[in-house]
Design a protein around this motif. Structure first.
Motif, mmCIF file in Angstrom:
data_model
loop_
_atom_site.group_PDB
_atom_site.id
_atom_site.type_symbol
_atom_site.label_atom_id
_atom_site.label_comp_id
_atom_site.label_asym_id
_atom_site.label_seq_id
_atom_site.Cartn_x
_atom_site.Cartn_y
_atom_site.Cartn_z
ATOM 1 N N SER A 82 6.164 -2.925 47.556
ATOM 2 C CA SER A 82 6.099 -2.952 49.010
ATOM 3 C C SER A 82 7.476 -3.127 49.622
ATOM 4 O O SER A 82 8.474 -3.192 48.928
ATOM 5 C CB SER A 82 5.201 -4.095 49.445
ATOM 6 O OG SER A 82 5.615 -5.258 48.798
ATOM 7 N N LYS A 97 15.332 -6.980 45.998
ATOM 8 C CA LYS A 97 14.804 -5.623 46.151
ATOM 9 C C LYS A 97 15.236 -4.704 45.005
ATOM 10 O O LYS A 97 16.414 -4.618 44.692
ATOM 11 C CB LYS A 97 15.304 -5.059 47.469
ATOM 12 C CG LYS A 97 14.733 -3.723 47.798
ATOM 13 C CD LYS A 97 15.178 -3.296 49.159
ATOM 14 C CE LYS A 97 14.599 -1.931 49.476
ATOM 15 N NZ LYS A 97 14.948 -1.499 50.802
ATOM 16 N N ILE A 98 14.261 -4.063 44.383
ATOM 17 C CA ILE A 98 14.578 -3.085 43.335
ATOM 18 C C ILE A 98 14.302 -1.704 43.913
ATOM 19 O O ILE A 98 13.181 -1.412 44.316
ATOM 20 C CB ILE A 98 13.719 -3.323 42.079
ATOM 21 C CG1 ILE A 98 14.036 -4.704 41.505
ATOM 22 C CG2 ILE A 98 13.961 -2.234 41.043
ATOM 23 C CD1 ILE A 98 13.156 -5.092 40.347
ATOM 24 N N PRO A 99 15.305 -0.858 43.995
ATOM 25 C CA PRO A 99 15.069 0.447 44.603
ATOM 26 C C PRO A 99 14.141 1.304 43.746
ATOM 27 O O PRO A 99 14.108 1.163 42.525
ATOM 28 C CB PRO A 99 16.464 1.060 44.668
ATOM 29 C CG PRO A 99 17.255 0.349 43.641
ATOM 30 C CD PRO A 99 16.663 -1.019 43.505
ATOM 31 N N VAL A 100 13.392 2.170 44.410
ATOM 32 C CA VAL A 100 12.551 3.120 43.674
ATOM 33 C C VAL A 100 13.460 4.237 43.192
ATOM 34 O O VAL A 100 14.216 4.814 43.968
ATOM 35 C CB VAL A 100 11.460 3.694 44.606
ATOM 36 C CG1 VAL A 100 10.679 4.799 43.914
ATOM 37 C CG2 VAL A 100 10.527 2.591 45.061
ATOM 38 N N ILE A 101 13.427 4.513 41.892
ATOM 39 C CA ILE A 101 14.209 5.635 41.389
ATOM 40 C C ILE A 101 13.297 6.568 40.607
ATOM 41 O O ILE A 101 12.282 6.146 40.074
ATOM 42 C CB ILE A 101 15.410 5.206 40.508
ATOM 43 C CG1 ILE A 101 14.928 4.440 39.282
ATOM 44 C CG2 ILE A 101 16.437 4.441 41.278
ATOM 45 C CD1 ILE A 101 15.950 4.441 38.175
ATOM 46 N N MET A 102 13.687 7.815 40.569
ATOM 47 C CA MET A 102 12.874 8.767 39.824
ATOM 48 C C MET A 102 13.074 8.528 38.339
ATOM 49 O O MET A 102 14.198 8.295 37.890
ATOM 50 C CB MET A 102 13.265 10.186 40.197
ATOM 51 C CG MET A 102 12.646 10.558 41.512
ATOM 52 S SD MET A 102 12.267 12.246 41.623
ATOM 53 C CE MET A 102 13.193 12.665 43.061
ATOM 54 N N PRO A 103 11.997 8.603 37.560
ATOM 55 C CA PRO A 103 12.120 8.339 36.131
ATOM 56 C C PRO A 103 12.776 9.507 35.407
ATOM 57 O O PRO A 103 13.008 10.564 35.981
ATOM 58 C CB PRO A 103 10.674 8.169 35.688
ATOM 59 C CG PRO A 103 9.894 8.988 36.651
ATOM 60 C CD PRO A 103 10.630 8.951 37.953
#
Ligand SMILES: [Zn+2]
Ligand SMILES: [Zn+2]
Lengths: 163, 273
Positions: free
Chosen positions: A76, A113-119
């Protein structure tokens, strides 16, 4: 033959269901079920949990832009701004002892906060570790996102309920 | 970070993936008769555990540093122009450019020996399944994840708006490695499938199918291949020990084993456990 076919259909159904559930889970669709909006505090000496109605009211969103949000859940958005955080920890009127302040401090720091990154193109992480074991406290912090006054009161009640 | 939480998350991930993919591999096998505990499954388990316990945190940390460094050198005007566009358009741009970059980035890995030495670890898999998807050298991960995320970093686009798609991409990447053959009809032009990615793992290094989520880039650039059968043999022609530590270290050594040569040697000759 029929038996094999039904097993195939079952496998396919479970595959589609699990993938869909996983994607929805990661998108935070189940957050409202996993993160209870009505948190309970132990306020009765015999251990009975009470739901405090006033605590379940959704906090008013603070629309003013504050300096970088430093804490957030993995799925979130922002939880508490650095200003809120500092203010809470340095507020001498709050009935919290140094140990309790330390605990809040460490929990908030662990919620960075951990950024969303593409796997990677080969695989991607499925589940990542929870940031803290004290989920109730994290729930509380999330519930009062943007409402630092409400959060202060709730934190006091949370710790008093534990004493 | 709490170690117990990490262990629980890793165990839950392994269990979840097994529940998702094993029934599919049993019901719709690409290679019939392949066992769950097939040859080198333990090696792939080591890669899986390595990824969760060691590398994913390190890769994430490096990427955060990299994106921070990039945001310092990208002109603010450029970012403001991008941010002025509707979010849906930014999302499409990010996805298009990341697919384009990873297509060429991946193709380069097969072409350039220096890149191939790290990427070939992923290609040493000789029996495909969901666990084998995790066989990836951490430097390959850094390269791949860096490239995939580059458009988002440059544009300053927060992928949180696309969490569902990011999650789907991650699990689908595992699926295309699974030992499954399940034709999806005309959809296979839009979305990658095991039948396509298995051909990418063919023993021939330049078989094609370099695209990531969607095979469209392969169609555009003429590297799409989809024969009706499964490849006869997966793996690479070069020798590579089937040992976790060696597969981690060897690509970083300047020398014979890691040279991207095309020696027609069997991997069997160098097998260690
Ligand atoms: Zn692969
Ligand atoms: Zn490849």
């Amino acid at each position: 033959m029929k038996f094999t076919n039904s097993k195939k259909i079952l496998a396919l159904l479970s595959f589609v269901t699990l993938i869909t559930a996983f994607v929805l889970y990661r998108a935070g669709v189940f957050d409202k079920y996993l993160t209870s909006n009505s948190y309970s505090i132990q306020s009765s000496p015999n251990g009975g949990a009470l739901n405090n109605k006033t605590d379940t009211l959704p906090p008013k969103k603070d629309t003013t832009k504050k300096t970088p949000i430093m804490f957030s859940g993995s799925k979130s958005g922002p939880i508490v701004t650095s200003e809120d955080f500092k203010a809470i920890l340095t507020d001498s009127t709050l009935r919290l002892d140094s140990l309790q302040r330390k605990k809040i401090d460490s929990i908030m720091r662990s919620q960075k906060k951990i950024p969303v990154i593409m796997p990677s193109s080969k695989s991607g992480p499925v589940f990542t570790p929870e940031k803290t074991k004290d989920n109730e406290l994290v729930r509380l912090i999330k519930l009062y996102q943007g409402d630092s006054a409400g959060l202060r009161r709730a934190l006091e009640r949370y710790f008093i309920g534990r004493n | 970070m709490n170690l117990l939480n990490l262990i629980l998350a890793t165990g839950a991930s392994l269990l979840f993936l097994a529940i998702v993919f094993i029934p599919m591999e049993k019901m719709f096998p690409a290679k019939k008769g392949q066992k769950i505990l097939r040859k080198n499954w333990f090696l792939d388990l080591c890669f899986f555990l390595g990824q969760y316990f060691l590398w994913s945190g390190l890769v994430l940390w490096l990427l955060i540093q990299f994106s921070g460094w990039l945001s310092g050198i990208i002109p603010q005007n450029f970012r403001n122009t991008i941010a002025a566009q509707p979010v849906w358009l930014q999302a499409i741009e990010v996805l298009f450019f990341s697919d384009l970059l990873i297509y060429w980035g991946h193709r380069l890995q097969h072409k350039v020996d220096f890149l191939w030495r790290f990427h070939k670890v992923h290609h040493t898999v000789e029996q495909m399944d969901w666990l084998a998807a995790h066989r990836e050298h951490p430097l390959d991960s850094i390269y791949t994840i860096g490239i995939i995320n580059l458009p988002a970093f440059i544009m300053g686009f927060e992928l949180e708006a696309l969490t569902a798609l990011v999650a789907f991409r991650g699990i689908w990447a595992i699926y295309i490695h699974s030992n499954v053959r399940l034709p999806i009809g005309p959809l296979k032009i839009l979305i990658g499938s095991p039948e396509l990615h298995h051909w990418h793992h063919d023993v021939e290094r330049d078989r094609g199918n370099y695209a990531n989520l969607s095979p469209l880039m392969d169609k555009i650039f003429g590297t799409y291949t989809c024969p009706p059968n499964e490849p006869e043999k997966f793996g690479i022609k070069e020798p590579m020990p089937n040992n976790y530590v060696r597969q981690m270290i060897d690509p970083m050594l300047p020398g014979s084993v890691l040279k991207g040569s095309n020696k027609e040697e069997s991997t069997e000759t160098l097998q260690t456990t």
